[in-house]
Design a protein around this motif. Structure first.
Motif, PDB file in Angstrom:
ATOM      1  N   PHE A   1       0.819  -1.212   0.000  1.00 22.50           N
ATOM      2  CA  PHE A   1       0.000   0.000   0.000  1.00 22.50           C
ATOM      3  C   PHE A   1       0.854   1.263   0.000  1.00 22.50           C
ATOM      4  N   LEU A   2       1.963   1.245   0.710  1.00 20.82           N
ATOM      5  CA  LEU A   2       2.847   2.407   0.686  1.00 20.82           C
ATOM      6  C   LEU A   2       3.505   2.572  -0.686  1.00 20.82           C
ATOM      7  N   GLY A   3       3.835   1.460  -1.336  1.00 21.53           N
ATOM      8  CA  GLY A   3       4.353   1.527  -2.701  1.00 21.53           C
ATOM      9  C   GLY A   3       3.313   2.058  -3.673  1.00 21.53           C
ATOM     10  N   ALA A   4       2.069   1.610  -3.501  1.00 20.91           N
ATOM     11  CA  ALA A   4       0.987   2.108  -4.354  1.00 20.91           C
ATOM     12  C   ALA A   4       0.764   3.606  -4.119  1.00 20.91           C
ATOM     13  N   ALA A   5       0.943   4.057  -2.878  1.00 21.04           N
ATOM     14  CA  ALA A   5       0.814   5.483  -2.583  1.00 21.04           C
ATOM     15  C   ALA A   5       1.906   6.276  -3.300  1.00 21.04           C
ATOM     16  N   LEU A   6       3.121   5.748  -3.314  1.00 21.49           N
ATOM     17  CA  LEU A   6       4.216   6.429  -4.015  1.00 21.49           C
ATOM     18  C   LEU A   6       3.978   6.492  -5.520  1.00 21.49           C
ATOM     19  N   VAL A   7       3.473   5.412  -6.088  1.00 21.46           N
ATOM     20  CA  VAL A   7       3.156   5.402  -7.526  1.00 21.46           C
ATOM     21  C   VAL A   7       2.068   6.427  -7.824  1.00 21.46           C
ATOM     22  N   SER A   8       1.072   6.514  -6.953  1.00 25.56           N
ATOM     23  CA  SER A   8      -0.003   7.496  -7.145  1.00 25.56           C
ATOM     24  C   SER A   8       0.527   8.920  -7.045  1.00 25.56           C
ATOM     25  N   ILE A   9       1.452   9.160  -6.129  1.00 21.01           N
ATOM     26  CA  ILE A   9       2.039  10.494  -5.999  1.00 21.01           C
ATOM     27  C   ILE A   9       2.820  10.862  -7.256  1.00 21.01           C
ATOM     28  N   VAL A  10       3.592   9.918  -7.775  1.00 20.57           N
ATOM     29  CA  VAL A  10       4.352  10.186  -9.007  1.00 20.57           C
ATOM     30  C   VAL A  10       3.404  10.497 -10.158  1.00 20.57           C
ATOM     31  N   TRP A  11       2.317   9.738 -10.264  1.00 20.03           N
ATOM     32  CA  TRP A  11       1.345   9.989 -11.331  1.00 20.03           C
ATOM     33  C   TRP A  11       0.678  11.349 -11.146  1.00 20.03           C
ATOM     34  N   GLY A  12       0.429  11.755  -9.900  1.00 23.97           N
ATOM     35  CA  GLY A  12      -0.121  13.078  -9.633  1.00 23.97           C
ATOM     36  C   GLY A  12       0.848  14.189  -9.991  1.00 23.97           C
ATOM     37  N   ILE A  13       2.138  13.960  -9.750  1.00 21.20           N
ATOM     38  CA  ILE A  13       3.150  14.948 -10.119  1.00 21.20           C
ATOM     39  C   ILE A  13       3.223  15.099 -11.633  1.00 21.20           C
ATOM     40  N   ILE A  14       3.135  13.984 -12.344  1.00 22.29           N
ATOM     41  CA  ILE A  14       3.120  14.047 -13.813  1.00 22.29           C
ATOM     42  C   ILE A  14       1.915  14.845 -14.295  1.00 22.29           C
ATOM     43  N   ALA A  15       0.753  14.602 -13.696  1.00 23.93           N
ATOM     44  CA  ALA A  15      -0.453  15.346 -14.072  1.00 23.93           C
ATOM     45  C   ALA A  15      -0.294  16.830 -13.760  1.00 23.93           C
ATOM     46  N   ALA A  16       0.320  17.162 -12.627  1.00 27.19           N
ATOM     47  CA  ALA A  16       0.530  18.568 -12.270  1.00 27.19           C
ATOM     48  C   ALA A  16       1.443  19.260 -13.272  1.00 27.19           C
ATOM     49  N   ILE A  17       2.479  18.565 -13.704  1.00 24.63           N
ATOM     50  CA  ILE A  17       3.388  19.142 -14.699  1.00 24.63           C
ATOM     51  C   ILE A  17       2.660  19.355 -16.025  1.00 24.63           C
TER      52      ILE A  17
ATOM     53  N   PHE B   1       5.657  26.434  -6.846  1.00 22.15           N
ATOM     54  CA  PHE B   1       4.799  25.486  -7.575  1.00 22.15           C
ATOM     55  C   PHE B   1       3.995  24.609  -6.623  1.00 22.15           C
ATOM     56  N   ARG B   2       4.636  24.115  -5.569  1.00 23.11           N
ATOM     57  CA  ARG B   2       3.942  23.232  -4.630  1.00 23.11           C
ATOM     58  C   ARG B   2       2.821  23.951  -3.898  1.00 23.11           C
ATOM     59  N   LEU B   3       2.984  25.236  -3.665  1.00 24.51           N
ATOM     60  CA  LEU B   3       1.937  26.001  -2.991  1.00 24.51           C
ATOM     61  C   LEU B   3       0.815  26.401  -3.944  1.00 24.51           C
ATOM     62  N   MET B   4       1.148  26.627  -5.192  1.00 22.41           N
ATOM     63  CA  MET B   4       0.190  27.167  -6.148  1.00 22.41           C
ATOM     64  C   MET B   4      -0.510  26.105  -6.986  1.00 22.41           C
ATOM     65  N   ILE B   5      -0.166  24.831  -6.827  1.00 21.17           N
ATOM     66  CA  ILE B   5      -0.716  23.800  -7.707  1.00 21.17           C
ATOM     67  C   ILE B   5      -2.234  23.718  -7.604  1.00 21.17           C
ATOM     68  N   ILE B   6      -2.793  23.956  -6.433  1.00 19.60           N
ATOM     69  CA  ILE B   6      -4.249  23.915  -6.291  1.00 19.60           C
ATOM     70  C   ILE B   6      -4.887  25.004  -7.155  1.00 19.60           C
ATOM     71  N   LYS B   7      -4.285  26.200  -7.172  1.00 18.98           N
ATOM     72  CA  LYS B   7      -4.797  27.278  -8.024  1.00 18.98           C
ATOM     73  C   LYS B   7      -4.658  26.903  -9.498  1.00 18.98           C
ATOM     74  N   TYR B   8      -3.536  26.295  -9.858  1.00 18.74           N
ATOM     75  CA  TYR B   8      -3.323  25.905 -11.247  1.00 18.74           C
ATOM     76  C   TYR B   8      -4.324  24.825 -11.678  1.00 18.74           C
TER      77      TYR B   8
ATOM     78  N   GLY C   1     -10.929  19.094 -18.344  1.00 20.38           N
ATOM     79  CA  GLY C   1      -9.995  18.313 -19.146  1.00 20.38           C
ATOM     80  C   GLY C   1      -9.536  17.058 -18.427  1.00 20.38           C
ATOM     81  N   PRO C   2      -8.909  16.136 -19.161  1.00 19.39           N
ATOM     82  CA  PRO C   2      -8.552  14.839 -18.584  1.00 19.39           C
ATOM     83  C   PRO C   2      -7.505  14.920 -17.484  1.00 19.39           C
ATOM     84  N   TRP C   3      -6.579  15.858 -17.549  1.00 16.53           N
ATOM     85  CA  TRP C   3      -5.536  15.927 -16.521  1.00 16.53           C
ATOM     86  C   TRP C   3      -6.085  16.365 -15.177  1.00 16.53           C
ATOM     87  N   PHE C   4      -7.211  17.072 -15.170  1.00 15.09           N
ATOM     88  CA  PHE C   4      -7.859  17.441 -13.906  1.00 15.09           C
ATOM     89  C   PHE C   4      -8.276  16.181 -13.154  1.00 15.09           C
TER      90      PHE C   4
END
Length: 88
Positions: free
Chosen positions: A5-21, A39-46, A64-67
């Motif tokens: 589950f912790l590994g799955a959480a890390l994979v989800s975080i990486v996928w979220g970072i890709i979506a944010a970029i 960027f880390r503070l403003m991502i919610i606004k973006y 859009g799909p990245w949202f």
């Protein structure tokens, strides 16, 4: 089991970072000023700006799909992390 589950959480975080970029790239192409220092503070606004822009561009009014990728990835990361911590 908690390692899974912790590994799955890390994979989800990486996928979220890709979506944010990808969201920041989309907004940058549309002329929005992106602050990479905060960027880390403003991502919610973006993410919100991306949702507003893409829902107004689509005739059906959906974002859009990245949202959805970002929201789903971060929610899954939270769920997997909590389950992993509980099982530890």
């Amino acid at each position: 089991m908690s390692t899974f589950f912790l590994g799955a959480a890390l994979v989800s975080i990486v996928w979220g970072i890709i979506a944010a970029i990808k969201i920041a790239s989309f907004l940058s192409e549309r002329g929005h000023k992106i602050s990479f220092v905060f960027f880390r503070l403003m991502i919610i606004k973006y993410v919100h700006d991306y949702q507003v822009i893409t829902s107004s561009e689509n005739e059906n009014g959906h974002a859009g799909p990245w949202f959805y990728v970002y929201i789903t990835a971060m929610n899954l990361a939270l769920i997997f992390a909590v389950i992993g911590i509980i099982l530890k």
